[in-house]
Scaffold this motif. Structure first.
Motif, PDB file in Angstrom:
ATOM      1  N   GLN A   7      12.027  -4.850   1.105  1.00 59.89           N
ATOM      2  CA  GLN A   7      10.472  -4.118   1.306  1.00 59.89           C
ATOM      3  C   GLN A   7       9.486  -3.844   2.160  1.00 59.89           C
ATOM      4  N   ALA A  19       2.662   3.430  -1.063  1.00 62.31           N
ATOM      5  CA  ALA A  19       3.038   2.376  -0.929  1.00 62.31           C
ATOM      6  C   ALA A  19       2.100   0.991  -0.168  1.00 62.31           C
ATOM      7  N   TRP A  21       0.431  -1.528  -1.381  1.00 65.41           N
ATOM      8  CA  TRP A  21       0.909  -3.196  -0.721  1.00 65.41           C
ATOM      9  C   TRP A  21       1.424  -4.022   0.790  1.00 65.41           C
ATOM     10  N   SER A  23      -0.792  -1.738   3.165  1.00 67.53           N
ATOM     11  CA  SER A  23      -2.205  -2.239   3.742  1.00 67.53           C
ATOM     12  C   SER A  23      -2.464  -3.121   2.784  1.00 67.53           C
ATOM     13  N   THR A  24      -2.084  -4.282   1.932  1.00 67.59           N
ATOM     14  CA  THR A  24      -3.446  -5.707   1.362  1.00 67.59           C
ATOM     15  C   THR A  24      -2.114  -6.549   2.786  1.00 67.59           C
ATOM     16  N   LEU A  25      -0.997  -6.355   2.579  1.00 67.09           N
ATOM     17  CA  LEU A  25      -0.172  -6.640   3.601  1.00 67.09           C
ATOM     18  C   LEU A  25      -0.552  -7.321   4.973  1.00 67.09           C
ATOM     19  N   ARG A  28      -4.361  -8.947   4.847  1.00 68.34           N
ATOM     20  CA  ARG A  28      -3.681 -10.463   4.614  1.00 68.34           C
ATOM     21  C   ARG A  28      -3.324 -11.700   6.072  1.00 68.34           C
TER      22      ARG A  28
END
Length: 96
Positions: A7, A19, A21, A23-25, A28
């Motif tokens: 990914q 992408a 996600w 930034s979210t990764l 987290r």
């Protein structure tokens, strides 16, 4: 492709806004999310979540025979620059 490494490979073909996600990764990881840490082969932050997270963009190529013979490396990489800003709890910022 459900694997995180794949990914990330696909995300690098896009810009960060395409992408989101990623930034979210990063966010987290800063939180120490067990669900996100379980996506990694091992927890690189066993004592506490990291204080900062960033993603860099690299270009990889196979080594030629002489490079492989002398170093044992299969890959050679060249840093292209930052992919993401530096994330920290409560914000983010770019550095040069």
């Amino acid at each position: 492709m459900p694997r995180l490494d794949w990914q990330l490979w696909f995300a690098a073909l896009q810009s960060l806004p395409d992408a989101p996600w990623v930034s979210t990764l990063c966010q987290r990881l800063l939180e120490g999310s067990p669900q996100v840490l379980s996506l990694l082969g091992h927890n690189p932050f066993p004592n506490a979540p990291p204080r900062f997270v960033r993603a860099a963009l690299y270009r990889y190529r196979f080594t030629d025979w002489s490079e492989h013979h002398s170093s044992g490396a299969w890959w050679k990489r060249e840093k292209l620059g930052p992919y993401s800003p530096i994330y920290f709890k409560g914000g983010y910022g770019w550095t040069l």
